[in-house]
Design an enzyme around this catalytic site. Structure first.
Site, PDB file in Angstrom:
ATOM      1  N   SER A   5      36.900  34.148  44.480  1.00 15.92           N
ATOM      2  CA  SER A   5      35.702  33.388  44.116  1.00 15.92           C
ATOM      3  C   SER A   5      35.615  31.977  44.687  1.00 15.92           C
ATOM      4  O   SER A   5      34.558  31.360  44.588  1.00 15.92           O
ATOM      5  CB  SER A   5      35.566  33.322  42.596  1.00 15.92           C
ATOM      6  OG  SER A   5      35.110  34.559  42.117  1.00 15.92           O
ATOM      7  N   LYS A   8      32.640  31.134  46.810  1.00 22.04           N
ATOM      8  CA  LYS A   8      31.350  30.674  46.307  1.00 22.04           C
ATOM      9  C   LYS A   8      31.081  29.204  46.636  1.00 22.04           C
ATOM     10  O   LYS A   8      29.930  28.775  46.604  1.00 22.04           O
ATOM     11  CB  LYS A   8      31.261  30.954  44.814  1.00 22.04           C
ATOM     12  CG  LYS A   8      31.237  32.461  44.531  1.00 22.04           C
ATOM     13  CD  LYS A   8      31.280  32.761  43.055  1.00 22.04           C
ATOM     14  CE  LYS A   8      31.148  34.255  42.817  1.00 22.04           C
ATOM     15  NZ  LYS A   8      32.369  34.867  42.344  1.00 22.04           N
ATOM     16  N   SER A  63      30.834  31.773  37.940  1.00 20.01           N
ATOM     17  CA  SER A  63      31.351  32.654  38.992  1.00 20.01           C
ATOM     18  C   SER A  63      30.631  34.000  39.005  1.00 20.01           C
ATOM     19  O   SER A  63      31.244  35.053  39.200  1.00 20.01           O
ATOM     20  CB  SER A  63      32.861  32.842  38.853  1.00 20.01           C
ATOM     21  OG  SER A  63      33.443  33.135  40.091  1.00 20.01           O
TER      22      SER A  63
END
Length: 182
Positions: A5, A8, A63
């Site tokens: 993640s 991102k 997330s």
């Protein structure tokens, strides 16, 4: 390595360079229903709508993987086309050991980066005032959707930002955590 993640962060940078915060993102069936099991965070459904701003809060604080997909489709028309933008941005920042295949960081053998490249991406993120505002927020209320008719409050999952955690650090203002099954 697989960045999970922390991907991102780059997704948010690309979105902020290519979209207006007040644009409306409509979640497609593909954005919400093609994720691996357990990867949908907000429970968004096809047809749900959020602003780009709201999406970025959900992306960076919660997330939300389906939000990453919806933002990518909104910005570029497809996840593949958005991955091309991600790789262009990474190269423009000086990244040499990365290849991004999706906006969320979910498992893909063609999705990888190095610590050095992520440091370059993080530095660019901290140099972006809008991204920094979003990423340093401790709580944000998203509007109601089909799964959350009362709305949904999102906050960072990073334990170093939470005062009640043993690893809390007052000098840490933001960060992005993440993992995948791999």
């Amino acid at each position: 390595y697989y960045p999970a993640s922390i991907t991102k962060i780059l997704t948010a940078l690309v979105i902020l360079e290519n979209c207006d915060l007040d644009e409306t993102v409509t979640f497609s069936n593909e954005a919400v229903n093609t994720l691996e099991p357990g990867a949908s965070i907000l429970g968004a459904r096809a047809g749900d709508q959020l602003s780009v701003r709201e999406c970025l809060y959900a992306l960076l604080l919660q997330s939300a993987n389906e939000v990453a997909n919806a933002l990518a489709e909104h910005c570029s028309g497809s996840i593949g086309a958005f991955a091309e933008l991600m790789n262009e941005k990474a190269r423009s920042l000086g990244c040499t050991s990365s290849n991004f295949a999706n906006p969320s960081g979910l498992n893909n053998p063609e999705h990888y980066t190095s610590a050095h490249d992520m440091a370059l991406i993080a530095r660019a993120a901290f140099d972006n005032p809008e991204l920094l505002t979003i990423a340093t927020t401790r709580y944000y209320e998203l509007p109601p959707n089909g799964k959350n008719p009362e709305g949904l409050g999102v906050s960072p999952g990073h334990r170093m930002l939470k005062e009640r955690e043993a690893v809390y650090r007052p000098d840490v203002i933001s960060g992005k955590t993440g993992y995948t099954s791999l």
